[in-house]
Motif scaffolding. Structure first.
Motif, PDB file in Angstrom:
ATOM      1  N   GLY A 108     -25.319  27.924  37.808  1.00 43.38           N
ATOM      2  CA  GLY A 108     -25.194  26.612  37.182  1.00 43.38           C
ATOM      3  C   GLY A 108     -25.789  26.630  35.799  1.00 43.38           C
ATOM      4  N   MET A 109     -26.350  25.526  35.381  1.00 41.82           N
ATOM      5  CA  MET A 109     -26.970  25.508  34.062  1.00 41.82           C
ATOM      6  C   MET A 109     -28.026  24.414  33.979  1.00 41.82           C
ATOM      7  SD  MET A 109     -24.147  23.771  31.530  1.00 41.82           S
ATOM      8  CE  MET A 109     -23.619  22.061  31.761  1.00 41.82           C
TER       9      MET A 109
ATOM     10  N   PRO B 292     -16.626  25.130  32.262  1.00 41.25           N
ATOM     11  CA  PRO B 292     -16.250  23.792  32.728  1.00 41.25           C
ATOM     12  C   PRO B 292     -17.419  22.810  32.762  1.00 41.25           C
ATOM     13  CG  PRO B 292     -15.140  25.455  34.040  1.00 41.25           C
ATOM     14  CD  PRO B 292     -16.084  26.188  33.137  1.00 41.25           C
ATOM     15  N   ALA B 293     -18.599  23.262  33.179  1.00 42.58           N
ATOM     16  CA  ALA B 293     -19.760  22.377  33.224  1.00 42.58           C
ATOM     17  C   ALA B 293     -20.169  21.925  31.828  1.00 42.58           C
ATOM     18  CB  ALA B 293     -20.930  23.073  33.916  1.00 42.58           C
TER      19      ALA B 293
ATOM     20  N   ALA C 219     -36.922  15.903  35.598  1.00 41.69           N
ATOM     21  CA  ALA C 219     -35.641  16.571  35.799  1.00 41.69           C
ATOM     22  C   ALA C 219     -34.868  15.980  36.954  1.00 41.69           C
ATOM     23  CB  ALA C 219     -35.858  18.069  36.050  1.00 41.69           C
ATOM     24  N   HIS C 220     -33.547  15.942  36.793  1.00 39.92           N
ATOM     25  CA  HIS C 220     -32.648  15.598  37.889  1.00 39.92           C
ATOM     26  C   HIS C 220     -32.301  16.914  38.576  1.00 39.92           C
ATOM     27  CE1 HIS C 220     -29.055  14.216  39.978  1.00 39.92           C
ATOM     28  NE2 HIS C 220     -28.426  15.235  39.447  1.00 39.92           N
ATOM     29  N   GLN C 221     -32.689  17.093  39.809  1.00 41.94           N
ATOM     30  CA  GLN C 221     -32.464  18.357  40.506  1.00 41.94           C
ATOM     31  C   GLN C 221     -31.208  18.277  41.362  1.00 41.94           C
ATOM     32  OE1 GLN C 221     -33.991  21.145  40.101  1.00 41.94           O
ATOM     33  NE2 GLN C 221     -35.560  20.363  38.727  1.00 41.94           N
ATOM     34  N   ASP C 222     -30.233  19.133  41.067  1.00 42.42           N
ATOM     35  CA  ASP C 222     -29.022  19.225  41.870  1.00 42.42           C
ATOM     36  C   ASP C 222     -29.309  20.154  43.047  1.00 42.42           C
ATOM     37  OD1 ASP C 222     -25.682  19.064  41.333  1.00 42.42           O
ATOM     38  OD2 ASP C 222     -26.448  20.543  42.734  1.00 42.42           O
TER      39      ASP C 222
ATOM     40  N   SER D  80     -24.841  22.436  39.121  1.00 45.85           N
ATOM     41  CA  SER D  80     -24.221  23.629  39.699  1.00 45.85           C
ATOM     42  C   SER D  80     -22.765  23.703  39.255  1.00 45.85           C
ATOM     43  CB  SER D  80     -24.297  23.586  41.228  1.00 45.85           C
ATOM     44  OG  SER D  80     -23.423  22.607  41.739  1.00 45.85           O
ATOM     45  N   HIS D  81     -22.273  24.928  39.079  1.00 49.86           N
ATOM     46  CA  HIS D  81     -20.873  25.096  38.682  1.00 49.86           C
ATOM     47  C   HIS D  81     -19.936  24.510  39.729  1.00 49.86           C
ATOM     48  CE1 HIS D  81     -22.013  27.421  35.248  1.00 49.86           C
ATOM     49  NE2 HIS D  81     -22.481  28.435  35.954  1.00 49.86           N
ATOM     50  N   GLU D  82     -20.275  24.657  41.000  1.00 52.84           N
ATOM     51  CA  GLU D  82     -19.374  24.212  42.059  1.00 52.84           C
ATOM     52  C   GLU D  82     -19.290  22.693  42.143  1.00 52.84           C
ATOM     53  OE1 GLU D  82     -21.711  24.181  46.190  1.00 52.84           O
ATOM     54  OE2 GLU D  82     -21.724  26.164  45.236  1.00 52.84           O
ATOM     55  N   ASN D  83     -20.260  21.990  41.591  1.00 52.41           N
ATOM     56  CA  ASN D  83     -20.262  20.531  41.664  1.00 52.41           C
ATOM     57  C   ASN D  83     -19.494  19.866  40.526  1.00 52.41           C
ATOM     58  OD1 ASN D  83     -21.410  19.603  43.998  1.00 52.41           O
ATOM     59  ND2 ASN D  83     -23.198  18.691  43.018  1.00 52.41           N
ATOM     60  N   VAL D  84     -19.070  20.658  39.541  1.00 58.03           N
ATOM     61  CA  VAL D  84     -18.438  20.086  38.348  1.00 58.03           C
ATOM     62  C   VAL D  84     -17.261  19.167  38.676  1.00 58.03           C
ATOM     63  CG1 VAL D  84     -17.161  20.645  36.233  1.00 58.03           C
ATOM     64  CG2 VAL D  84     -19.236  21.919  36.818  1.00 58.03           C
ATOM     65  N   PRO D  85     -16.324  19.553  39.558  1.00 60.26           N
ATOM     66  CA  PRO D  85     -15.164  18.680  39.798  1.00 60.26           C
ATOM     67  C   PRO D  85     -15.495  17.410  40.572  1.00 60.26           C
ATOM     68  CG  PRO D  85     -14.736  20.955  40.513  1.00 60.26           C
ATOM     69  CD  PRO D  85     -16.208  20.817  40.322  1.00 60.26           C
TER      70      PRO D  85
END
Length: 329
Positions: free
Chosen positions: A206-207, A142-143, A262-265, A233-238
């Motif tokens: 995440g990735m 999804p990401a 870098a943009h750090q999540d 992060s995978h959880e932030n995708v939506p």
């Protein structure tokens, strides 16, 4: 069902094998399931080990030329330790996890021009013989899909995809190669960018998204590359406005911020494995990505993105890499 006779080191009259995958595609980090079907030959044999290799056609750039070769990027033993009687049939089910960095081969059902395979190897009486070679289709997480969808909606066009041998310095890359997705700019960036190259390095959390921009030269300056890394992060995708997020990444590149900013999540921390080899990128527009695949065939995917035409038979891409054998129905 098509069984491939194991000739080569096992000799004529040996067992035959056919590997069938349960699903048409898998996602990075997902489960690859299926069945290995065995048929006994003219004599009883001891099946010592059944191994599945994940293989890829990877490009390597030297000083004078670019070459292609087959890389095994994962190997898993799925069975063995049993006797296969003459003419008998035996089935070995399997479910293995593919690496998180497994390259993408398709987007919305359209091939990207990257060829992966699942190769079955049997160990019998101390000898190893390569059996089935089946195509492996990999769809985006999804990401990854969110980033590509946003790029398409922002007007970026797909040029080609390839796999490059080597490592991207300063990242958490684990595989010995990385995937590049080459994209052409929309009109509003065409005067400053020739193209961008996007690489996904996924993990369970995440990735990293590595974006390299090929900047055009100005009146008093030559063209140059700019590279940034971003984490998701995978959880932030939506929860993200992906068009705004991705366009912000591009603006950072165009704005000339230093490489490796870098943009750090906050929900994701990248893994660094200690590899800091020099970052090497291929030049734009490599034309045919793999044997028989023409880059840039106009097949609509999302927004401005198009997919490359890929070869029909995976065996063509791995030509010369496999042991010859005959097939029987």
């Amino acid at each position: 069902m098509v069984f491939k006779k194991l000739l080569g080191s096992l000799g004529v009259g040996g067992p035959s094998v056919d590997t069938v995958l349960a699903a048409p595609s898998v996602v990075p980090g997902g489960a690859l399931s299926g069945q290995v079907y065995l048929r006994g030959g003219q004599t009883d044999v001891e099946i010592e080990q059944i191994t599945l290799d994940l293989v890829a056609r990877v490009e390597s750039e030297g000083q004078d030329e670019e070459t292609e070769g087959t890389v095994v990027f994962d190997r898993v033993t799925v069975g063995g330790g049993f006797r296969l009687a003459e003419g008998a049939e035996f089935t070995v089910p399997f479910s293995v996890m593919v690496p998180w960095e497994t390259p993408l081969t398709e987007l919305h059902g359209q091939a990207l021009g990257v060829v992966l395979g699942v190769r079955t190897e049997l160990a019998v009486a101390g000898a190893r013989d390569k059996g089935d070679l089946d195509p492996l289709a990999v769809s985006p997480l999804p990401a990854q899909e969110a980033v590509l969808e946003a790029l398409g909606q922002l007007g970026w066009g797909f040029r080609s995809a390839d796999l490059e041998l080597g490592r991207i310095g300063g990242t958490g890359q684990r595989l010995p190669f990385y995937q590049e997705l080459e994209l052409t700019p929309p009109a509003r960036y065409a005067d400053v960018l020739n193209e961008i190259e996007v690489t996904f390095l996924a993990t369970s959390e995440g990735m990293e998204v590595v974006i390299e921009a090929d900047k055009r030269g100005g009146l008093f300056s030559g063209g140059h590359d700019a590279l940034n890394r971003f984490t998701v992060s995978h959880e932030n995708v939506p929860h993200l406005d992906w068009n705004t997020e991705v366009d912000g990444w591009i603006r950072q590149l165009v704005g000339g911020r230093g490489a490796h900013s870098a943009h750090q999540d906050s929900h994701y921390s990248g893994h660094h494995d200690g590899h800091h080899d020099a970052h090497h990128r291929s030049g734009p527009g490599t034309g045919a990505v793999i044997a028989g695949a023409a880059a840039g065939v106009a097949v609509g995917v999302v927004g401005g993105m198009v997919a490359a035409e890929v070869i029909d038979e995976i065996g063509d891409a791995f030509e010369g890499e496999e042991d010859e054998g005959s097939e029987e129905e």
